[in-house]
Every structure is written in structure tokens, then in C-alpha cells.
Design an enzyme around this catalytic site. Structure first.
Site, short mmCIF file in Angstrom:
data_model
loop_
_atom_site.label_atom_id
_atom_site.label_comp_id
_atom_site.label_asym_id
_atom_site.label_seq_id
_atom_site.Cartn_x
_atom_site.Cartn_y
_atom_site.Cartn_z
N ASP A 163 9.30 3.06 -0.60
CA ASP A 163 8.29 3.73 0.22
C ASP A 163 8.56 3.34 1.68
OD1 ASP A 163 6.14 4.68 1.56
OD2 ASP A 163 4.62 3.82 0.25
N LYS A 176 4.59 9.08 8.78
CA LYS A 176 4.31 8.40 10.05
C LYS A 176 5.31 8.74 11.15
CE LYS A 176 1.68 4.58 7.98
NZ LYS A 176 0.29 4.64 8.29
N TYR A 201 0.86 -1.18 0.00
CA TYR A 201 0.00 0.00 0.00
C TYR A 201 0.90 1.23 0.00
CZ TYR A 201 -3.35 3.50 1.80
OH TYR A 201 -4.14 4.61 1.96
#
Ligand SMILES: Cc1ncc(COP(=O)(O)O)c(C=O)c1O
Length: 434
Positions: free
Chosen positions: A241, A269, A144
Site C-alpha cells: 500500500d 495522495k 492503515y
């Protein structure tokens, strides 16, 4: 009162549903039965009915130091006292964040800041396309990369959707779908075939260097290096990523651990321990395409980019990672938890597989190995949800969703881990023995 939900939580959730579609502002936050959290300190959450939970969800990963960390809050409050969003020129905070990322992250010759992981990935993909003069993207089934169209493909696919385009939303243009190719994680030869078949059309290969959106699927030895070599040979860029792996596993991201240098990397994050900040890092030749630099051809703009509160939180977080044994602590606790869980599952003969890396852990309720998304389908989703709901009833919160990982933070203690193991032992006996 039922431990899984309470009157205040239910009443608030009903209210939320009156005005917010489905009651949540991000689809993966759906909980059944509903919980509404009201407070968070360190490793603990408190819900609207006053019940406390030991938290491993960590808001999907940002809470690396623990919730409401005093050093981060202090820095944010000091900044709030004098700074604002100026929207003109750079700020000293942005300069310092960029300098630190350049110092720690191997691929970070240059740095750009934005607000969310999705935004970072979107801009990384766009600049990769601009640099390469090509349109296609290769991603991996089960990874994702946020909500933008080009990458919102083949994430949590149903078994019958694997092997063909599986857009994760209505409303994505067919041209976008056609330009995203999907391979199996750890499947180097599939990537090679795709790059060869699409000669000179692939702008970038994007990968989670550890596939944390499938729980914790590790790259097999040689996979990331193989991607690096293939991308270079075929004139495509390699994008890591690191929105989950960055800062959680190492100050320099997973690239500093695996020794493979991507052309671009995205972070979010844990970079700011729960405040909104994200970053794109990469080689100067590529990053200089952003039109923040005169002559750049790739739009880069955002009112909230490099927000002072996000930057202040990131500086405090990075400072903690530089000066305190954060990684040593969370890696040690991660080992303790995984070893303890393995002992319990082995003793009870559950047939489950405990996986993880560093501070991240997950249990697949099925036999390993777990090397790609097809393997992950062997994990019994109903058992995962049942197990986690029983833990929630005992005051331990992991998101009750299949393939979601748990996160240990600097504020977790050995006693927290041992309490978790005792609860897991009880729950697994209920599920598998009685
Ligand atoms: C690997 C990865 N990339 C990108 C994103 C998107 O980040 P955000 O939710 O901050 O937009 C996520 C979010 O979970 C992620 O796990």
C-alpha cells in the site's frame, strides 16, 4: 485574539456542527480548538481569521509540490476548459497516466484508476482474493489502509486491544473480522506462523512498505524481502500500500527504492498533488481478473474513476517529478529538519526520538527503537499534542495528533526549515526546561 483559534474559525465550526456530525467530513480532521482554513499557497495555509501557518500536514500527504501548485492548476484549468466526464470508453488522459505509471512503477504491468486510496485498496484486496481463490488477509498492527471493512482493523489500537481483533468501526460483519489476521510490523516469524497455520487460506499480505501511519516506522533490513519470499512460498499475493510512500519518496514508489516487487500496489495522495485520483498497479495475470477486461471475474466500476481533472493533475505532477529536482530538494530539507531536531532534543535532554525518511518526519516523545506499534505506544501522546499545539500557536502547522507524520514539499525552503527549528527550540525549552 488567541492564536490557537479565532472568532471566525469558532463561528464557522459551530455552523459546521449544526449540519455535519462533529463538524468535519473525515473523522481524522477533528481539531481542538477548531481551525477553519480558507486559503493555501505553496507551503502556507491561511485560516478564516487571516492567520498564516507554515504547513507540514500537507492534507495528510498529497501536497507534494505545495498547495495550489501553478503547473498543476494550469493543467487542470486547461482540461476543465474542454474536457468533461464522459463515462464511456477510455480517455487520452487515462491512457497517458497508465502509460507513465507502467513506465515508472516496477510492478505496474497493468494499471487501473479510481478516486481514493481506500477504493484502490478495496479493489486490490478483492482482485487478490479472486485471483488466489482464498479469503484471508494478513495486515499489520498500526498500518492503515483506508475505510473498507477488511482492512479497517487494528489501526490505532488501545494497548489492551493489541493481539486480538480490533475493528476500527461498528457495523463490520464478524465474517469480515474473522478473515483479517493481524501481525506485528517487522515481525517476519509471526507472518510465517500465520501463513503456516492458515495453510492455503491466505489470499494476500498487505503492508505499508514504510509504516507511515505509525509516524515513520521503517522496515527492518530483510523484512519486505522476507514478506515477498513468504507470500510466494505460501501462494499468497503481496500488496504494497503505497498511498503515502508512492511518488513522495520516488517516482516508482518505495518498491523502486527497496528493490522488492509486490504483486499489487496501491497509490493515491501525492499522485495528483491534492486532486482526487488513485491507482492500482500490478502484474497482468492478476490485473486481468478485473471485469473491465472481457472475461474478467472481478467487478471494477466507478462513475468518477480516472476523472479528467485528477488525471490532468497527476500528469502535471508526474511531469514535475520527472523534470525537476523535487526529490533531491525535499530529501535534503528532510535531512536538515531531522538533524536540527535531533540536535535540539539531544541538547535539551528531552528523551525524544526523531524519525523519518526523505520528506517525512515525526518525533516520538519516548526512547527508541520504534520498530512496531508496541514500540510506538512508548511515545507520550499528551506531549506530542502539547508540542504541536505550541507550534500551531507560533504559526507552524503539524496535525496535533499522536503518531501523525509531517511532510515537506517542493515549496518549502531552507528558511522555512530554519524557522521551524527556531520555533521547535523555543517550544521544547518551554516544555522541558522552564
Ligand atoms: C497507507 C494508506 N492507504 C490507504 C489510505 C486511504 O486513502 P484515502 O483516504 O484516499 O481513501 C490511506 C489514507 O490515509 C493511507 O494512509
Amino acid at each position: 485574539m488567541d492564536r490557537l483559534t479565532g472568532h471566525a474559525c469558532e463561528a464557522l465550526f459551530d455552523k459546521a456542527c449544526e449540519w455535519i456530525p462533529g463538524g468535519v467530513t473525515s473523522s481524522a480532521r477533528k481539531l481542538s480548538p477548531p481551525l477553519v482554513f480558507r486559503e493555501a499557497h505553496g507551503a502556507y495555509l491561511t485560516d478564516a481569521d487571516g492567520r498564516r501557518y507554515l504547513d507540514y500536514h500537507a492534507a495528510f500527504g498529497p501536497a507534494l509540490l505545495g498547495h495550489n501548485h501553478p503547473a498543476v492548476n494550469r493543467r487542470v484549468i486547461e482540461t476543465l476548459d474542454h474536457a468533461s466526464l464522459y463515462g464511456a470508453g477510455p480517455t487520452e488522459l487515462e491512457i497517458e497516466v497508465a502509460r507513465k505509471l507502467h513506465q515508472h512503477v516496477p510492478c505496474a504491468e497493468k494499471v487501473q484508476l479510481c478516486t481514493s486510496g481506500s477504493e484502490a485498496v478495496f479493489n486490490a484486496v478483492r482482485v487478490a482474493r479472486a485471483f488466489a481463490g482464498r479469503t484471508k488477509l494478513i495486515k499489520f498492527q498500526g498500518c492503515y489502509h483506508g475505510t473498507y471493512d477488511s482492512v479497517l482493523m487494528n489501526v490505532a489500537s488501545a494497548p489492551e486491544k493489541i493481539g486480538r481483533p480490533d475493528p476500527g468501526s461498528a457495523g463490520i460483519l464478524s465474517a469480515v473480522i474473522e478473515n483479517t489476521l493481524v501481525s506485528a510490523y517487522n515481525g517476519l516469524s509471526e507472518v510465517e506462523q500465520a501463513l503456516t497455520a492458515q495453510r492455503d487460506q491466505v489470499a494476500a499480505v498487505i503492508v505499508e512498505p514504510i509504516a507511515h501511519n505509525m509516524g515513520c516506522v521503517m522496515p527492518k533490513p530483510g523484512f519486505l524481502k522476507g514478506l515477498r519470499d513468504l507470500a510466494t512460498r505460501h501462494g499468497a499475493l503481496l500488496i504494497f500500500d503505497e498511498v503515502i510512500s508512492g511518488f513522495r519518496h520516488h517516482l516508482g514508489g518505495y518498491q523502486a527504492i527497496c528493490g522488492v516487487r509486490p504483486d499489487l500496489a496501491t497509490f493515491g495522495k501525492a499522485i495528483a498533488n491534492g486532486f482526487p485520483l488513485a491507482a492500482i498497479c500490478g502484474g497482468a495475470e492478476v490485473m486481468d481478473h478485473f471485469n473491465s477486461r472481457p472475461g474478467g471475474d472481478t467487478c471494477f466500476a466507478g462513475t468518477y474513476h480516472g476523472h479528467p481533472l485528477g488525471c490532468a493533475a497527476a500528469l502535471a505532477t508526474l511531469d514535475m517529478l520527472e523534470h525537476e529536482p523535487v526529490h533531491e530538494h525535499i530529501f535534503r530539507l528532510g535531512e536538515r529538519l531531522r538533524n536540527g531536531l535531533r540536535e535540539i532534543h539531544g541538547r535539551l535532554g528531552t528523551g525524544a526520538t526523531v524519525a523519518g525518511f526523505g520528506s517525512v518526519f515525526t518525533t516520538y516523545f519516548g526512547p527508541g527503537p520504534f520498530e512496531n506499534y508496541n514500540d510506538c505506544l512508548r511515545s507520550d501522546a499528551a506531549k506530542v499534542v502539547d508540542y504541536r499545539q505550541r507550534l500551531i500557536a507560533r504559526g507552524i502547522f503539524e496535525m496535533p495528533t499522536n503518531l501523525k507524520r509531517g511532510h515537506i514539499g517542493y515549496s518549502h525552503t531552507e528558511a522555512d526549515i530554519d524557522r521551524t527549528l527556531a520555533a521547535a527550540d523555543e517550544v521544547l525549552k518551554e516544555m522541558f526546561v522552564s
